[in-house]
Design a protein around this motif. Structure first.
Motif, PDB file in Angstrom:
ATOM      1  N   PHE A  74     -10.801   0.600  -7.809  1.00 28.69           N
ATOM      2  CA  PHE A  74      -9.700   0.729  -8.301  1.00 28.69           C
ATOM      3  C   PHE A  74      -9.504   0.592  -9.803  1.00 28.69           C
ATOM      4  O   PHE A  74      -9.095   1.041 -10.822  1.00 28.69           O
ATOM      5  CB  PHE A  74      -8.583   0.125  -7.684  1.00 28.69           C
TER       6      PHE A  74
ATOM      7  N   TRP B  43      -3.771   3.026  -7.119  1.00 33.57           N
ATOM      8  CA  TRP B  43      -2.703   2.164  -6.442  1.00 33.57           C
ATOM      9  C   TRP B  43      -2.745   0.703  -6.335  1.00 33.57           C
ATOM     10  O   TRP B  43      -2.033   0.069  -6.686  1.00 33.57           O
ATOM     11  CB  TRP B  43      -1.932   3.029  -5.266  1.00 33.57           C
ATOM     12  N   VAL B  44      -4.193   0.328  -5.998  1.00 34.42           N
ATOM     13  CA  VAL B  44      -4.444  -1.075  -5.802  1.00 34.42           C
ATOM     14  C   VAL B  44      -4.374  -1.799  -6.892  1.00 34.42           C
ATOM     15  O   VAL B  44      -4.508  -3.051  -6.994  1.00 34.42           O
ATOM     16  CB  VAL B  44      -5.724  -1.173  -4.903  1.00 34.42           C
TER      17      VAL B  44
ATOM     18  N   PHE C 111     -14.169   8.662  -2.842  1.00 37.42           N
ATOM     19  CA  PHE C 111     -13.673   7.466  -3.086  1.00 37.42           C
ATOM     20  C   PHE C 111     -12.996   7.029  -1.725  1.00 37.42           C
ATOM     21  O   PHE C 111     -12.878   6.035  -1.441  1.00 37.42           O
ATOM     22  CB  PHE C 111     -12.353   7.805  -3.905  1.00 37.42           C
TER      23      PHE C 111
ATOM     24  N   TRP D 172     -19.323   6.130 -11.829  1.00 44.41           N
ATOM     25  CA  TRP D 172     -18.679   4.725 -12.438  1.00 44.41           C
ATOM     26  C   TRP D 172     -18.154   3.898 -11.423  1.00 44.41           C
ATOM     27  O   TRP D 172     -17.952   2.789 -11.542  1.00 44.41           O
ATOM     28  CB  TRP D 172     -17.485   5.353 -13.577  1.00 44.41           C
ATOM     29  N   GLU D 173     -17.409   4.523 -10.518  1.00 49.48           N
ATOM     30  CA  GLU D 173     -16.953   3.772  -9.613  1.00 49.48           C
ATOM     31  C   GLU D 173     -18.036   3.241  -8.361  1.00 49.48           C
ATOM     32  O   GLU D 173     -17.482   2.061  -7.679  1.00 49.48           O
ATOM     33  CB  GLU D 173     -15.880   4.870  -8.740  1.00 49.48           C
TER      34      GLU D 173
ATOM     35  N   PHE E  72      -4.343   9.356  -7.852  1.00 51.48           N
ATOM     36  CA  PHE E  72      -3.911   8.712  -6.348  1.00 51.48           C
ATOM     37  C   PHE E  72      -5.161   7.745  -5.988  1.00 51.48           C
ATOM     38  O   PHE E  72      -5.221   7.020  -4.795  1.00 51.48           O
ATOM     39  CB  PHE E  72      -4.200   9.904  -5.438  1.00 51.48           C
ATOM     40  N   GLY E  73      -6.112   7.482  -6.858  1.00 56.21           N
ATOM     41  CA  GLY E  73      -7.076   6.629  -6.560  1.00 56.21           C
ATOM     42  C   GLY E  73      -6.988   5.264  -7.451  1.00 56.21           C
ATOM     43  O   GLY E  73      -7.589   4.551  -7.832  1.00 56.21           O
TER      44      GLY E  73
ATOM     45  N   LEU F 162      -6.994  11.805  -9.701  1.00 52.38           N
ATOM     46  CA  LEU F 162      -7.535  10.420 -10.030  1.00 52.38           C
ATOM     47  C   LEU F 162      -6.305   9.574  -9.777  1.00 52.38           C
ATOM     48  O   LEU F 162      -6.339   8.287  -9.615  1.00 52.38           O
ATOM     49  CB  LEU F 162      -8.267  10.221 -11.439  1.00 52.38           C
TER      50      LEU F 162
ATOM     51  N   TRP G  25     -14.829  13.919  -5.381  1.00 52.01           N
ATOM     52  CA  TRP G  25     -14.437  12.854  -5.861  1.00 52.01           C
ATOM     53  C   TRP G  25     -13.541  12.125  -4.709  1.00 52.01           C
ATOM     54  O   TRP G  25     -13.694  11.093  -4.367  1.00 52.01           O
ATOM     55  CB  TRP G  25     -13.785  12.772  -7.163  1.00 52.01           C
TER      56      TRP G  25
ATOM     57  N   HIS H 284       0.779  -1.105  -0.074  1.00 55.11           N
ATOM     58  CA  HIS H 284      -0.053   0.147   0.177  1.00 55.11           C
ATOM     59  C   HIS H 284       0.843   1.431  -0.066  1.00 55.11           C
ATOM     60  O   HIS H 284       0.616   2.254  -0.846  1.00 55.11           O
ATOM     61  CB  HIS H 284      -1.161   0.076   1.193  1.00 55.11           C
TER      62      HIS H 284
ATOM     63  N   ALA I 250     -11.614   3.336 -11.437  1.00 54.94           N
ATOM     64  CA  ALA I 250     -11.044   4.677 -11.374  1.00 54.94           C
ATOM     65  C   ALA I 250      -9.774   4.542 -12.517  1.00 54.94           C
ATOM     66  O   ALA I 250      -9.425   5.579 -12.920  1.00 54.94           O
ATOM     67  CB  ALA I 250     -10.386   4.836  -9.734  1.00 54.94           C
TER      68      ALA I 250
END
Lengths: 834, 112
Positions: free
Chosen positions: A326, A309-310, B28, B101-102, A306-307, A304, B24, A255, A329
């Motif tokens: 993820f 990584w997984v 998230f 979407w998420e 930063f959203g 985005l 956002w 992580h 994203a």
């Protein structure tokens, strides 16, 4: 139009400006701190690492050319692939991004230099000394060998004894410091040193990209700094952050690493996209289509990214729904890349395109990056990722994105901006060969890897058996790698033949519209233009001559020092004149000390490493001692009734802004530590829950909180003491420091009195590392407090010259807040859980 | 040129320009952290889709509000500031797509 300064200019004005900005002669040039020289040193060193990383790649491809090859043994191959990835990401890509920014941005913004030249110089030298020493570990068999993302438990002390992994963890440590120093310079420089009139909506797209990248480094690097710190502490002190048996979790590392690692991809890509957004309009001779949307796409990518990584961890076994966020994203971020790609295509379609070498590289970039982006969308789809994970398909994808998305645009940039260095273009004929060899070689090397990967070849294997159908694909890849290397070698030939540092340059060979093509010298442009549009040189074809004749702002040195105009962040209205430092050895010394400190720690010479730390500290103190000259002159007129104060203090000053960016970095480091604490509670509840005996008596945290609060109040209130003189300053700072030590000491004693041991459990390790972070801040503030008092007692602190107090006060207030939040988390959360 | 330098308003202006994207971020974080916590520490996984729906409705409402305010600012502000309002407008639009979407997988995937 009325220009800010009338002609004729006073005799000797330009000569005086040249004298003030005279670079040091001979070998003393190494003490230069202004962007033209530091930028070039930086670019040159990053290119050196591209070559070294490339040589490692060619060695690997030679090993893999045929099955069951014995050119390299498995251990050496492990070191080489680890160093290849590490060098390319940390010693080539990120430094090159910052290097080009340092070199080009003052030109784009028409600033004489960025606001902290010595910080850029320090960032460069720390990187150069440390990077070269780090690379040399390979020659002694001490290079890291756990892969460039260094997953524990493989890289912890049980499975990687020896110092190879430490070289990565500490070696990369100072690269991170260097990157953050560079980021502070970029963010403050872009927001505060733009030419008058260059409002945010007139700012070049490249500057937007670098602003977003500077902020991404600010928030993206701290998690990996914390990750490397925790792993190094685990290795050297055996605090078990990542050891499952003692309540740690190896996935925590993943992580922390990828929280940095994925934004890192965009930290590398966005500047390249910014370069494309500058070259495409010039080559098509028409403004960029959809400027506002492109700017938004860059900003939104910064968020985005930063959203995502997984999506590097889909094979870990996380809950499906978490992964789906993820995955979604990762697909959403491609909209932003799509906006930019369509903007470039539309711009090319609207104009009359000249097929020059930079254009060729941009076209190569478009093709390759789109292909890499599409395989990225494939990999964002979880079931496909499970099939392709850790295969050569991923290797192909990441090289399409990184070489296509970063290396090709940077080569376009080298060819495009080379005339700003030498006054003439590189060879068009050789450049076409360079492009052809690199583009064909690249695709020949990496396209087959998609297939090899789908046929099941795992990445990072040093050899493979015959008969699996991988032979010819690997041979093709190796041939392509050689061809790519030949292209880079030919580029070096071109540079050797055609690139000479000219000093004074007056050329605009591509008829570009932006300000980096003003006539340039060591002081950048002779005067600083009033900007009226996005492409000032197209809007006013006579601007280059007007600026060079000194008809615009600040046509000479108004104070007798190096200087630049600081403007407001949104509307770019002139605010004050900032004097800039000249050549300095103290940054070189500080950087050498920093590198020595980290490298001596790596080889476990702990006491000797303190000498490095002392040298670094002495260098920094010497540099800071001379950093704030104060208002060296009464307000000066820089043109058309525009009278500016010189070197102001307070919230509008560049130094206040620099400190605020540093506090953002610091806050993110602390947030990453808190994430560690809460993450371990989430995933290891059975080993986390502390018995009541492990919590200190409530008296200690209460005493600590009182110390922190009182200390912050004293230092904030004590700001007024600056007016009252040195005794009053001492009377504010000394007791404030006493209270700070009380705050930290009470917390530490409270923890020590319990039976909590950091080596026994991950919970204990997390508690102690949060306290240790606070201790480091208290230590730093001790030095800063001493520094401020020394300035007060030597007459260098006054209300007009108080940045040292202000900056110390800001960090002090932050440290107190961090301490209070830390206390609340460490003492209230476990009690709340009961 | 005045010697008094007005630095106020910058943070507010920038936060407004980024407000859609900040919504956002908040959405998230909430959906990711809520899913992780409820799955790891409780047996209340069934609550997750409801929670995500609630967070998404809130986020969409916030984005619509940003959109409305940004349009109003776009008509009122001077040219330099209009750019920030336009960024807010575009940012809210892209955030709306990303938020919806998420959140969609929560409708058809098992929570834990």
């Amino acid at each position: 139009m009325n220009r800010p300064n009338p002609l004729p200019r006073p005799e000797g004005e330009r000569k005086h400006l040249e004298q003030v900005w005279q670079p040091p002669a001979g070998w003393r040039i190494l003490s230069a701190v202004n962007n033209t020289y530091v930028g070039l040193f930086y670019i040159g060193t990053a290119l050196l690492f591209l070559l070294l990383g490339g040589v490692l790649a060619v060695i690997m491809r030679t090993q893999l050319a045929v099955p069951e090859n014995n050119l390299l043994d498995a251990g050496t191959y492990n070191q080489i692939f680890t160093m290849h990835g590490t060098v390319m990401m940390f010693l080539f890509a990120v430094p090159m991004v910052e290097a080009i920014g340092v070199y080009l941005l003052p030109g784009f913004l028409a600033a004489r230099d960025l606001p902290f030249p010595r910080l850029s110089a320090y960032a460069y030298w720390a990187y150069a000394f440390g990077g070269i020493a780090f690379f040399c570990s390979l020659f002694f068999g001490y290079a890291p060998d756990g892969g460039w993302f260094m997953y524990p438990p493989l890289t912890s002390y049980q499975h990687s004894p020896g110092i190879n992994a430490d070289f990565w963890l500490l070696g990369i440590g100072f690269i991170e410091i260097s990157a953050i120093a560079g980021a502070i310079e970029l963010v403050v420089g872009i927001l505060r040193t733009r030419a008058p009139g260059m409002t945010l909506d007139r700012m070049p797209v490249y500057a937007w990209a670098m602003l977003v990248v500077g902020l991404m480094i600010t928030f993206g690097f701290p998690p990996v700094i914390v990750g490397t710190l925790l792993l190094e502490i685990e290795r050297s002190l055996h605090w078990p952050f990542f050891i499952a048996e003692r309540g740690g979790d190896p996935v925590l590392w993943q992580h922390l690493f990828w929280l940095f690692g994925h934004p890192e991809v965009y930290i590398i890509f966005l500047p390249a996209a910014g370069i494309a957004s500058m070259i495409v309009p010039t080559m098509a001779q028409t403004p960029l289509v959809g400027y506002r949307l492109v700017v938004l796409a860059i900003i939104a990518t910064g968020f985005l990214s930063f959203g995502l990584w997984v999506h590097h961890m889909f094979a870990v076994g996380l809950p499906h729904l978490s992964m789906a966020f993820f995955s979604a994203a990762s697909m959403a971020v491609s909209i932003m890349s799509g906006v930019q790609v369509f903007s470039w295509i539309a711009t090319l379609g609207r104009g009359r395109v000249r097929l020059t070498v930079p254009t060729l590289f941009i076209l190569g970039f478009l093709f390759t990056f789109v292909a890499g982006g599409l395989t990225g969308v494939m990999l964002a789809t979880i079931p496909f990722d499970w099939q392709a994970h850790d295969t050569y398909f991923v290797v192909a994808h990441l090289h399409y994105v990184l070489i296509g998305g970063m290396v090709f645009p940077f080569f376009a940039g080298f060819y495009y901006w080379a005339p700003t260095v030498s006054g003439r273009t590189l060879s068009e004929r050789i450049g076409r060969w360079v492009f052809a060899l690199m583009f064909v070689g690249f695709n020949l090397a990496f396209f087959p890897m998609h297939i090899t990967g789908l046929m099941g070849m795992p990445r990072r294997v040093y050899t493979y058996p015959e008969g699996l159908g991988w032979e010819w694909l690997n041979l093709l890849s190796t041939a392509g790698a050689y061809m790519l290397a030949a292209g880079v070698a030919l580029f070096l030939v071109d540079i050797a033949r055609n690139l000479r540092v000219a000093g004074k340059v007056d050329t605009n060979p591509w008829n570009a519209g932006t300000l980096e093509w003003l006539p340039l010298d060591n002081y950048a442009s002779r005067s600083i233009p009033q900007v009226e549009g996005r492409d000032p040189l197209w809007d006013n074809p006579g601007l280059r001559k007007e600026v060079d004749r000194g008809e615009h702002f600040l046509p000479g040195s108004a104070t007798g020092y190096r200087e630049t105009i600081v403007t407001s962040p949104i509307d770019a209205k002139p605010q004050y004149l900032l004097t800039l430092p000249g050549p300095s050895w103290s940054t070189v010394v500080a950087a050498a000390g920093t590198a020595a400190f980290f490298l001596l720690l790596t080889v476990q010479l702990y006491w000797t490493s303190l000498i490095g730390a002392a040298v670094a500290l002495a260098g920094v103190l010497h540099w800071m001692w001379r950093a704030e000259p104060g208002p060296v002159s009464p307000p000066v007129e820089v043109g058309r009734g525009c009278v500016l104060p010189v070197n102001i203090c307070g919230p509008a000053s560049h130094s206040w802004w620099g400190t605020m960016v540093l506090i953002l970095v610091d806050g993110t480091i602390f947030a990453s530590l808190l994430f560690t604490y809460f993450y371990l509670w989430t995933v290891r509840p059975e080993q986390w829950a502390p018995a009541a005996a492990l919590l200190p008596d409530a008296l200690w945290p209460l005493l600590s909180a009182a110390g922190y609060a009182g200390s912050a109040a004293l230092i904030l209130f004590g700001r007024r003491a600056v007016r009252a003189g040195r005794v009053a300053v001492t009377a504010a700072i000394a007791p404030a420091f006493g209270l700070l030590v009380l705050g930290f000491g009470a917390e530490l004693i409270g923890q020590i009195e319990t039976e909590l041991v950091p080596t026994a459990s991950a919970y204990g390790a997390a508690v102690y590392v949060i306290s240790a972070n606070q201790g480091v801040h208290v230590g730093a503030l001790m030095i800063m407090a001493g520094f401020v008092m020394a300035r007060a007692w030597t007459g260098r602190l006054s209300w007009e010259r108080r940045a040292s107090y202000d900056n110390t006060m800001l960090l002090w207030a932050y440290t107190a807040c961090q301490g209070l939040v830390g206390l609340a988390v460490l003492h209230l959360f476990p009690r709340f859980l009961g | 040129m005045t010697r008094r330098i007005d630095h106020r308003g910058f943070i507010g202006e920038v936060l407004f320009a980024l407000s859609g994207l900040l919504v956002w971020v908040a959405h998230f974080l909430v959906v990711y952290v809520a899913t992780a916590l409820l799955c790891a520490r409780t047996s209340a996984g069934a609550l997750i889709p409801v929670l995500i729906l609630f967070a998404t409705v809130l986020a969409v409402a916030a984005l619509v509000a940003v959109f409305v305010v940004a349009r109003r600012k776009l008509r009122q502000e001077s040219s330099g500031r209009r750019f920030l309002a336009r960024l807010a407008l575009f940012g809210a639009a892209i955030a709306l797509v990303a938020v919806i979407w998420e959140a969609m997988p929560a409708g058809f995937l098992p929570s834990c």
